[in-house]
Design a protein around this motif. Structure first.
Motif, PDB file in Angstrom:
ATOM      1  N   ASN A   4       0.795  10.079  -4.171  1.00  0.00           N
ATOM      2  CA  ASN A   4       1.907  10.927  -5.016  1.00  0.00           C
ATOM      3  C   ASN A   4       2.422  11.851  -4.469  1.00  0.00           C
ATOM      4  N   ALA A   5       1.149  12.482  -3.972  1.00  0.00           N
ATOM      5  CA  ALA A   5       1.266  14.370  -3.734  1.00  0.00           C
ATOM      6  C   ALA A   5       2.889  14.075  -2.570  1.00  0.00           C
ATOM      7  N   LEU A   6       2.487  13.772  -2.223  1.00  0.00           N
ATOM      8  CA  LEU A   6       3.108  13.605  -0.304  1.00  0.00           C
ATOM      9  C   LEU A   6       4.401  12.688  -1.127  1.00  0.00           C
ATOM     10  N   ALA A   7       4.266  11.464  -1.658  1.00  0.00           N
ATOM     11  CA  ALA A   7       5.852  10.768  -2.092  1.00  0.00           C
ATOM     12  C   ALA A   7       6.978  12.313  -2.479  1.00  0.00           C
ATOM     13  N   ALA A   8       6.120  12.825  -3.403  1.00  0.00           N
ATOM     14  CA  ALA A   8       7.066  14.136  -3.889  1.00  0.00           C
ATOM     15  C   ALA A   8       7.274  15.028  -3.413  1.00  0.00           C
ATOM     16  N   HIS A   9       6.021  15.263  -2.276  1.00  0.00           N
ATOM     17  CA  HIS A   9       6.703  16.343  -0.993  1.00  0.00           C
ATOM     18  C   HIS A   9       8.046  16.035  -0.856  1.00  0.00           C
ATOM     19  N   HIS A  46      10.262  13.661  -0.397  1.00  0.00           N
ATOM     20  CA  HIS A  46      11.098  13.065  -1.510  1.00  0.00           C
ATOM     21  C   HIS A  46      11.454  11.837  -1.278  1.00  0.00           C
ATOM     22  N   PHE A  47       9.925  11.323  -1.049  1.00  0.00           N
ATOM     23  CA  PHE A  47      10.351   9.734  -1.731  1.00  0.00           C
ATOM     24  C   PHE A  47      10.180   9.812  -2.880  1.00  0.00           C
ATOM     25  N   ALA A  48       9.442   9.912  -3.822  1.00  0.00           N
ATOM     26  CA  ALA A  48       9.893   9.713  -4.795  1.00  0.00           C
ATOM     27  C   ALA A  48      10.914  10.721  -5.449  1.00  0.00           C
ATOM     28  N   THR A  49      11.604   9.791  -6.734  1.00  0.00           N
ATOM     29  CA  THR A  49      12.904   9.943  -7.445  1.00  0.00           C
ATOM     30  C   THR A  49      12.316  11.391  -7.848  1.00  0.00           C
ATOM     31  N   GLU A  50      13.777  12.209  -8.315  1.00  0.00           N
ATOM     32  CA  GLU A  50      13.983  13.743  -9.394  1.00  0.00           C
ATOM     33  C   GLU A  50      12.508  13.383 -10.704  1.00  0.00           C
ATOM     34  N   GLU A  51      13.264  12.341 -10.805  1.00  0.00           N
ATOM     35  CA  GLU A  51      12.330  11.471 -12.038  1.00  0.00           C
ATOM     36  C   GLU A  51      10.624  12.194 -12.071  1.00  0.00           C
ATOM     37  N   GLN A  52      10.799  11.353 -11.250  1.00  0.00           N
ATOM     38  CA  GLN A  52       9.246  10.688 -10.762  1.00  0.00           C
ATOM     39  C   GLN A  52       8.594  11.934 -10.134  1.00  0.00           C
ATOM     40  N   GLU A  53       9.269  12.626  -9.629  1.00  0.00           N
ATOM     41  CA  GLU A  53       8.420  13.779  -9.142  1.00  0.00           C
ATOM     42  C   GLU A  53       8.014  14.964  -9.688  1.00  0.00           C
ATOM     43  N   THR A  54       9.125  14.981 -11.252  1.00  0.00           N
ATOM     44  CA  THR A  54       8.634  15.860 -12.255  1.00  0.00           C
ATOM     45  C   THR A  54       6.928  15.212 -12.885  1.00  0.00           C
ATOM     46  N   VAL A  62       0.837  -1.212   0.112  1.00  0.00           N
ATOM     47  CA  VAL A  62       0.010  -0.050   0.050  1.00  0.00           C
ATOM     48  C   VAL A  62       0.859   1.547  -0.541  1.00  0.00           C
ATOM     49  N   LEU A  63       0.720   1.758  -0.963  1.00  0.00           N
ATOM     50  CA  LEU A  63       1.243   3.388  -1.291  1.00  0.00           C
ATOM     51  C   LEU A  63       1.547   4.299  -0.338  1.00  0.00           C
ATOM     52  N   TYR A  64       0.714   4.454   0.251  1.00  0.00           N
ATOM     53  CA  TYR A  64       0.201   5.794   1.014  1.00  0.00           C
ATOM     54  C   TYR A  64       0.619   5.830   2.791  1.00  0.00           C
ATOM     55  N   SER A  65       0.392   4.140   2.975  1.00  0.00           N
ATOM     56  CA  SER A  65       0.822   4.195   4.476  1.00  0.00           C
ATOM     57  C   SER A  65       2.265   3.348   4.558  1.00  0.00           C
ATOM     58  N   SER A  66       2.863   3.116   3.245  1.00  0.00           N
ATOM     59  CA  SER A  66       4.518   2.854   3.236  1.00  0.00           C
ATOM     60  C   SER A  66       5.437   3.941   3.378  1.00  0.00           C
ATOM     61  N   ILE A  67       4.848   5.254   3.148  1.00  0.00           N
ATOM     62  CA  ILE A  67       5.578   6.481   2.809  1.00  0.00           C
ATOM     63  C   ILE A  67       5.098   7.207   3.782  1.00  0.00           C
ATOM     64  N   LEU A  68       4.265   6.806   4.910  1.00  0.00           N
ATOM     65  CA  LEU A  68       4.695   7.346   6.363  1.00  0.00           C
ATOM     66  C   LEU A  68       5.436   6.323   7.279  1.00  0.00           C
ATOM     67  N   PHE A  69       5.596   5.067   6.886  1.00  0.00           N
ATOM     68  CA  PHE A  69       6.495   3.910   7.604  1.00  0.00           C
ATOM     69  C   PHE A  69       7.975   4.470   6.569  1.00  0.00           C
ATOM     70  N   TRP A  70       7.898   5.318   6.055  1.00  0.00           N
ATOM     71  CA  TRP A  70       9.326   5.638   5.515  1.00  0.00           C
ATOM     72  C   TRP A  70       9.463   6.573   6.022  1.00  0.00           C
ATOM     73  N   GLN A  71       8.551   7.441   6.238  1.00  0.00           N
ATOM     74  CA  GLN A  71       8.842   8.767   6.735  1.00  0.00           C
ATOM     75  C   GLN A  71       9.275   8.344   8.507  1.00  0.00           C
ATOM     76  N   ALA A  72       8.776   7.901   9.254  1.00  0.00           N
ATOM     77  CA  ALA A  72       9.179   7.382  10.232  1.00  0.00           C
ATOM     78  C   ALA A  72      10.209   6.882  10.806  1.00  0.00           C
TER      79      ALA A  72
END
Length: 259
Positions: A126-131, A133-141, A57-67
């Protein structure tokens, strides 16, 4: 450092932060991503409490990564280099796994999950991933290009849909099956990460959306979610604090509010 983390005796363990983090269900294959059982899909983080997903799951994974990143810094500051290094490795592995499993180059964004709801792009995620920097620069673009290209399918009165219009979550609770609440409503809740992310690429766009939200608040009130819907209701939960607080946070960061 292996999964024998139960032997850790440091500031993180004593505070319960590390132990709590490790209770999060992650994919049994060891990729590190937060995982919802494929035979019994669960809802994830709080602002999708009617949407069931399964697999990675994307969003929950981003939160775990941030933690992991935050606790890695705490561990390092407390002198526990071993734990800090392990957490950084876990976080980096999660980014790589997300790129391999959730990134869809055909749409230029991350999918919401790998199983149930995998057909949908998680707009907030996706916005959180970009904000963050979970996303790469290319992905953020690429993610920004999607927001720019599909602006009319994402925003209404400056507020943000969870998935692209006219799509709806397939596993949302039946009471919210007609373009309302989390299954098609437009929210100000994610403004604190959506608008700053957009501003990095197009500040004028972010300021325009912020001011549209402020106009909506002034003209119609501050709601949990809004939308020009029929036959569904057009808004829910008046005076919703998160809508006001997170829009305020975005306005302070962007410094472009129209008075």
């Amino acid at each position: 450092m292996s999964e024998s983390w139960r032997g850790i005796n440091n500031l993180l363990w004593l505070s319960g932060l590390f132990e709590g983090l490790m209770q999060t269900t992650r994919n049994p294959d060891g990729c590190g991503l937060v995982w919802s059982n494929t035979t019994q899909p669960n809802v994830g983080y709080g602002f999708q409490d009617t949407v069931r997903k399964s697999g990675d799951v994307l969003y929950s994974s981003i939160l775990f990564w941030q933690a992991c990143a935050e606790l890695s810094r705490i561990a390092e500051s407390s002198g526990d280099v071993k734990t800090s290094t392990w957490l950084r490795g876990l976080a980096e592995g999660m980014r790589e796994a997300a790129s391999a499993r959730l990134w869809d180059s055909s749409v230029g964004a991350f999918r919401a999950s790998t199983k149930v709801e995998s057909d949908h792009v998680d707009v907030w995620g996706n916005a959180l991933a970009a904000h963050l920097h979970f996303a790469t620069e290319e992905q953020e673009t690429s993610i920004f290009a999607l927001f720019q290209r599909r602006e009319r399918d994402i925003f209404y009165e400056g507020q943000v849909r969870e998935i692209l219009f006219p799509e709806q979550w397939s596993e949302a609770w039946p009471d919210w099956s007609v373009r309302s609440y989390q299954n098609g409503g437009y929210w100000a809740t994610p403004h604190h990460h959506v608008l700053p992310f957009l501003a990095r690429h197009d500040r004028a766009m972010a300021c325009r959306l912020l001011n549209a939200t402020i106009s909506s608040f002034r003209g119609h009130g501050i709601w949990e979610w809004v939308g020009p819907f029929w036959p569904s209701v057009a808004h829910g939960a008046p005076g919703y604090v998160a809508s006001a607080a997170n829009t305020r946070a975005a306005s302070r960061e962007l410094a472009c509010m129209t008075l």
